[in-house]
Design an enzyme around this catalytic site. Structure first.
Site, PDB file in Angstrom:
ATOM      1  N   TYR A  51       0.893  -1.274   0.178  1.00  0.00           N
ATOM      2  CA  TYR A  51      -0.108   0.034  -0.128  1.00  0.00           C
ATOM      3  C   TYR A  51       0.812   1.180   0.002  1.00  0.00           C
ATOM      4  CZ  TYR A  51      -4.369  -2.293  -0.167  1.00  0.00           C
ATOM      5  OH  TYR A  51      -5.566  -2.881  -0.651  1.00  0.00           O
ATOM      6  N   ARG A  54       1.767   1.809  -3.706  1.00  0.00           N
ATOM      7  CA  ARG A  54       0.700   2.493  -4.309  1.00  0.00           C
ATOM      8  C   ARG A  54       0.475   3.800  -4.063  1.00  0.00           C
ATOM      9  NH1 ARG A  54      -3.828  -1.464  -3.682  1.00  0.00           N
ATOM     10  NH2 ARG A  54      -5.009   0.016  -5.203  1.00  0.00           N
ATOM     11  N   ASP A  88      -7.941   6.276  -5.317  1.00  0.00           N
ATOM     12  CA  ASP A  88      -7.126   7.345  -5.501  1.00  0.00           C
ATOM     13  C   ASP A  88      -7.310   8.719  -5.408  1.00  0.00           C
ATOM     14  OD1 ASP A  88      -8.618   7.830  -7.752  1.00  0.00           O
ATOM     15  OD2 ASP A  88      -7.291   6.419  -9.082  1.00  0.00           O
ATOM     16  N   HIS A 103     -15.172   2.080  -2.315  1.00  0.00           N
ATOM     17  CA  HIS A 103     -14.186   1.109  -1.961  1.00  0.00           C
ATOM     18  C   HIS A 103     -13.111   1.900  -0.982  1.00  0.00           C
ATOM     19  CE1 HIS A 103     -15.087  -2.165  -4.912  1.00  0.00           C
ATOM     20  NE2 HIS A 103     -15.943  -1.966  -4.270  1.00  0.00           N
ATOM     21  N   CYS A 111      -8.131   2.635  12.016  1.00  0.00           N
ATOM     22  CA  CYS A 111      -7.789   1.658  13.118  1.00  0.00           C
ATOM     23  C   CYS A 111      -8.478   0.222  12.852  1.00  0.00           C
ATOM     24  CB  CYS A 111      -8.266   1.965  14.408  1.00  0.00           C
ATOM     25  SG  CYS A 111      -8.060   0.790  15.873  1.00  0.00           S
ATOM     26  N   CYS A 134      -5.839   3.184  20.994  1.00  0.00           N
ATOM     27  CA  CYS A 134      -5.864   1.833  21.298  1.00  0.00           C
ATOM     28  C   CYS A 134      -4.564   0.980  21.154  1.00  0.00           C
ATOM     29  CB  CYS A 134      -7.267   1.327  20.985  1.00  0.00           C
ATOM     30  SG  CYS A 134      -6.987   0.690  19.292  1.00  0.00           S
ATOM     31  N   THR A 172     -14.716   0.056 -15.955  1.00  0.00           N
ATOM     32  CA  THR A 172     -14.862  -0.859 -14.852  1.00  0.00           C
ATOM     33  C   THR A 172     -15.005  -2.407 -15.431  1.00  0.00           C
ATOM     34  OG1 THR A 172     -15.779  -1.820 -12.820  1.00  0.00           O
ATOM     35  CG2 THR A 172     -17.274  -0.293 -14.456  1.00  0.00           C
ATOM     36  N   GLU A 199     -12.429  -2.239 -23.917  1.00  0.00           N
ATOM     37  CA  GLU A 199     -12.680  -3.771 -23.987  1.00  0.00           C
ATOM     38  C   GLU A 199     -14.343  -4.020 -23.828  1.00  0.00           C
ATOM     39  OE1 GLU A 199     -10.164  -5.847 -25.185  1.00  0.00           O
ATOM     40  OE2 GLU A 199      -8.812  -4.564 -24.570  1.00  0.00           O
TER      41      GLU A 199
HETATM   42  C1  BJW Z   1     -10.380   1.207 -19.594  1.00  0.00           C
HETATM   43  C2  BJW Z   1      -9.065   2.091 -19.842  1.00  0.00           C
HETATM   44  C3  BJW Z   1      -9.132   3.349 -20.401  1.00  0.00           C
HETATM   45  C4  BJW Z   1      -8.440   0.311 -18.997  1.00  0.00           C
HETATM   46  N1  BJW Z   1     -10.432   3.751 -20.685  1.00  0.00           N
HETATM   47  N2  BJW Z   1     -11.340   1.883 -19.864  1.00  0.00           N
HETATM   48  C5  BJW Z   1     -21.753 -11.970  -6.042  1.00  0.00           C
HETATM   49  C6  BJW Z   1     -21.206 -12.909  -6.935  1.00  0.00           C
HETATM   50  C7  BJW Z   1     -19.877 -13.318  -6.712  1.00  0.00           C
HETATM   51  C8  BJW Z   1     -18.972 -12.845  -5.537  1.00  0.00           C
HETATM   52  C9  BJW Z   1     -19.527 -11.934  -4.742  1.00  0.00           C
HETATM   53  C10 BJW Z   1     -20.799 -11.488  -5.015  1.00  0.00           C
HETATM   54  N3  BJW Z   1     -21.099 -10.542  -4.091  1.00  0.00           N
HETATM   55  C11 BJW Z   1     -19.722 -10.306  -3.202  1.00  0.00           C
HETATM   56  C12 BJW Z   1     -18.936 -11.227  -3.658  1.00  0.00           C
HETATM   57  C13 BJW Z   1     -17.341 -11.254  -3.301  1.00  0.00           C
HETATM   58  C14 BJW Z   1     -16.516 -10.320  -3.786  1.00  0.00           C
HETATM   59  C15 BJW Z   1     -16.751 -10.121  -5.149  1.00  0.00           C
HETATM   60  O1  BJW Z   1     -17.220  -9.343  -5.798  1.00  0.00           O
HETATM   61  N4  BJW Z   1     -15.773 -11.178  -6.077  1.00  0.00           N
HETATM   62  C16 BJW Z   1     -15.745 -11.086  -7.373  1.00  0.00           C
HETATM   63  C17 BJW Z   1     -14.323 -10.699  -7.894  1.00  0.00           C
HETATM   64  C18 BJW Z   1     -16.218 -12.721  -7.704  1.00  0.00           C
HETATM   65  N5  BJW Z   1     -17.220  -8.819  -3.267  1.00  0.00           N
HETATM   66  C19 BJW Z   1     -16.667  -8.418  -2.054  1.00  0.00           C
HETATM   67  O2  BJW Z   1     -16.063  -9.276  -1.371  1.00  0.00           O
HETATM   68  C20 BJW Z   1     -17.189  -7.113  -1.626  1.00  0.00           C
HETATM   69  N6  BJW Z   1     -17.740  -7.166  -0.252  1.00  0.00           N
HETATM   70  C21 BJW Z   1     -18.834  -7.920   0.001  1.00  0.00           C
HETATM   71  O3  BJW Z   1     -19.462  -8.219  -0.849  1.00  0.00           O
HETATM   72  O4  BJW Z   1     -19.523  -7.638   1.235  1.00  0.00           O
HETATM   73  C22 BJW Z   1     -20.446  -8.548   1.701  1.00  0.00           C
HETATM   74  C23 BJW Z   1     -20.356  -8.122   2.877  1.00  0.00           C
HETATM   75  C24 BJW Z   1     -21.724  -7.685   3.423  1.00  0.00           C
HETATM   76  C25 BJW Z   1     -21.892  -7.537   4.914  1.00  0.00           C
HETATM   77  C26 BJW Z   1     -20.775  -7.819   5.741  1.00  0.00           C
HETATM   78  C27 BJW Z   1     -19.595  -8.342   5.358  1.00  0.00           C
HETATM   79  C28 BJW Z   1     -19.323  -8.495   4.148  1.00  0.00           C
HETATM   80  C29 BJW Z   1     -15.983  -6.064  -1.486  1.00  0.00           C
HETATM   81  C30 BJW Z   1     -15.224  -6.039  -2.822  1.00  0.00           C
HETATM   82  C31 BJW Z   1     -13.910  -4.871  -2.545  1.00  0.00           C
HETATM   83  C32 BJW Z   1     -13.042  -4.928  -3.841  1.00  0.00           C
HETATM   84  N7  BJW Z   1     -11.698  -4.268  -3.190  1.00  0.00           N
HETATM   85  C33 BJW Z   1     -10.974  -4.022  -4.327  1.00  0.00           C
HETATM   86  C34 BJW Z   1      -9.624  -3.491  -3.674  1.00  0.00           C
HETATM   87  C35 BJW Z   1      -9.661  -1.908  -3.262  1.00  0.00           C
HETATM   88  C36 BJW Z   1      -8.574  -1.484  -2.282  1.00  0.00           C
HETATM   89  C37 BJW Z   1      -7.325  -1.428  -3.089  1.00  0.00           C
HETATM   90  O5  BJW Z   1      -7.417  -0.539  -4.186  1.00  0.00           O
HETATM   91  O6  BJW Z   1      -6.498  -1.804  -2.823  1.00  0.00           O
HETATM   92  O7  BJW Z   1     -11.407  -2.932  -5.230  1.00  0.00           O
HETATM   93  S1  BJW Z   1     -10.577  -5.240  -5.348  1.00  0.00           S
HETATM   94  C38 BJW Z   1     -10.496  -4.276  -6.883  1.00  0.00           C
HETATM   95  O8  BJW Z   1     -11.561  -4.477  -7.922  1.00  0.00           O
HETATM   96  C39 BJW Z   1     -10.857  -2.972  -6.596  1.00  0.00           C
HETATM   97  C40 BJW Z   1     -11.517  -2.156  -7.460  1.00  0.00           C
HETATM   98  O9  BJW Z   1     -12.307  -1.078  -7.001  1.00  0.00           O
HETATM   99  C41 BJW Z   1     -12.573  -3.288  -7.954  1.00  0.00           C
HETATM  100  C42 BJW Z   1     -12.972  -3.230  -9.178  1.00  0.00           C
HETATM  101  O10 BJW Z   1     -12.207  -3.115 -10.204  1.00  0.00           O
HETATM  102  P1  BJW Z   1     -12.456  -2.326 -11.549  1.00  0.00           P
HETATM  103  O11 BJW Z   1     -12.517  -0.872 -11.160  1.00  0.00           O
HETATM  104  O12 BJW Z   1     -13.346  -2.600 -12.418  1.00  0.00           O
HETATM  105  O13 BJW Z   1     -10.761  -2.521 -12.419  1.00  0.00           O
HETATM  106  P2  BJW Z   1     -10.462  -3.734 -13.201  1.00  0.00           P
HETATM  107  O14 BJW Z   1      -8.850  -3.770 -13.389  1.00  0.00           O
HETATM  108  O15 BJW Z   1     -11.066  -5.022 -12.955  1.00  0.00           O
HETATM  109  O16 BJW Z   1     -11.188  -3.303 -14.720  1.00  0.00           O
HETATM  110  C43 BJW Z   1     -10.424  -2.161 -15.401  1.00  0.00           C
HETATM  111  C44 BJW Z   1     -11.326  -1.706 -16.620  1.00  0.00           C
HETATM  112  O17 BJW Z   1     -11.030  -0.621 -17.097  1.00  0.00           O
HETATM  113  C45 BJW Z   1     -11.291  -3.006 -17.712  1.00  0.00           C
HETATM  114  O18 BJW Z   1     -12.456  -3.331 -18.147  1.00  0.00           O
HETATM  115  C46 BJW Z   1     -10.419  -2.373 -18.742  1.00  0.00           C
HETATM  116  O19 BJW Z   1     -10.981  -2.853 -19.999  1.00  0.00           O
HETATM  117  C47 BJW Z   1     -10.877  -1.031 -18.739  1.00  0.00           C
HETATM  118  N8  BJW Z   1      -9.687   0.064 -19.020  1.00  0.00           N
HETATM  119  N9  BJW Z   1      -7.940   1.154 -19.482  1.00  0.00           N
HETATM  120  C48 BJW Z   1     -11.580   2.893 -20.380  1.00  0.00           C
HETATM  121  N10 BJW Z   1      -8.222   4.062 -20.736  1.00  0.00           N
END
Ligand code: BJW
Length: 228
Positions: A51, A54, A88, A103, A111, A134, A172, A199
């Site tokens: 982190y 990043r 970011d 997110h 904490c 704490c 996304t 894409e």
């Molecule tokens: C361009 C471009 C350009 C490139 N122009 N385009 C239902 C089904 C299955 C699983 C689950 C479900 N519900 C929940 C889950 C579990 C899980 C999940 O979804 N897993 C799947 C992967 C299967 N979800 C969770 O765990 C979430 N929490 C939850 O559900 O809690 C339930 C709960 C309730 C009550 C109590 C307790 C629990 C939390 C999800 C957290 C995600 N965290 C991250 C890390 C954040 C911190 C960090 O940055 O370090 O978030 S993971 C990562 O993925 C990050 C992003 O925000 C997130 C999404 O990614 P994103 O933005 O889509 O990026 P990419 O790289 O995937 O895509 C980029 C896109 O841009 C691509 O399409 C390119 O083509 C495009 N692109 N250049 C336009 N120039």
């Protein structure tokens, strides 16, 4: 209008995405090793090193034409809610207001025990940041896999998606839930769904309009078209 942004909108600023082949963070690191509470409990030093790397990167980069276009777009439509999955802070630095950080934000600490936001005031003898109140370890204020979305962000984003006429998904992959469900909810409630991406994605089969190209080029063109 409800806009949901993902890592793709910051790619042109130099912030790596997660799932792009070759350049995405998950091409080099396993999400379960770095972005889960279990990984933090196992090896907090490793997580902090990742982190800190990043954070440094995010501090060095600047908002791009896509971020700036969204600031302009907010002035052209009656109401725009911007929900970002990005941690970011680039939308805010570009001038967007009321941004819903779904997110969290990588530049904040909280904490790990109390959940409260924290100033980084002390380092333990191990060199890891501790909560001044704490004494437990601080962690980045982001949402890891298996963790709940911050309640206010969840409610506000749900309401914006269910109540909008137009839903715009930008840069996304639409695979991480519950964020990916926002477009589905908007569609169910009668909104037109537009996607901007380089894409096809998991969302593409559901959208009304797919604009293929980099957000930093497509969004300024969209603005131009709207202004006539
Ligand atoms: C361009 C471009 C350009 C490139 N122009 N385009 C239902 C089904 C299955 C699983 C689950 C479900 N519900 C929940 C889950 C579990 C899980 C999940 O979804 N897993 C799947 C992967 C299967 N979800 C969770 O765990 C979430 N929490 C939850 O559900 O809690 C339930 C709960 C309730 C009550 C109590 C307790 C629990 C939390 C999800 C957290 C995600 N965290 C991250 C890390 C954040 C911190 C960090 O940055 O370090 O978030 S993971 C990562 O993925 C990050 C992003 O925000 C997130 C999404 O990614 P994103 O933005 O889509 O990026 P990419 O790289 O995937 O895509 C980029 C896109 O841009 C691509 O399409 C390119 O083509 C495009 N692109 N250049 C336009 N120039």
């Amino acid at each position: 209008m409800c806009v949901l942004t993902g890592a793709g909108i910051s790619a042109e600023s130099g912030v790596p995405t997660f799932r792009d082949a070759q350049t995405g963070l998950w091409a080099k690191f396993r999400p379960e090793d770095l972005a889960t509470p279990e990984a933090f409990a196992r090896d907090p030093r490793r997580i902090w090193e990742w982190y800190e790397w990043r954070r440094e990167l995010v501090r060095r980069v600047e908002p791009n034409a896509g971020h700036h276009a969204l600031v302009q777009l907010a002035g052209l439509v009656p109401r725009l809610t911007l929900v970002t999955q990005n941690v970011d802070g680039l939308h805010q630095r570009a001038g967007s207001t009321g941004v819903i950080e779904y997110h969290g934000n990588i530049l904040r600490d909280r904490c790990s025990a109390e959940g409260t936001l924290a100033e980084r005031s002390t380092l333990s003898i191990t060199g890891l940041p501790e909560c001044a109140r704490c004494g437990e370890l601080l962690r980045p204020d982001v949402v890891w896999f298996g963790e709940a979305i911050p309640r206010q962000a969840l409610l506000e984003a749900d309401a914006a998606a269910a109540g909008c006429d137009v839903f715009l998904a930008i840069g996304t992959a639409s695979v991480v839930y519950p964020a990916a469900g926002l477009a589905e909810s908007a569609k169910r409630c009668g909104a037109k769904v537009i996607e901007i991406n380089t894409e096809p994605t998991a969302l593409t089969p559901l959208v009304d309009v797919s604009l293929c190209g980099p957000a930093g080029a497509v969004l300024p063109q969209l603005l131009q078209a709207l202004r006539g």
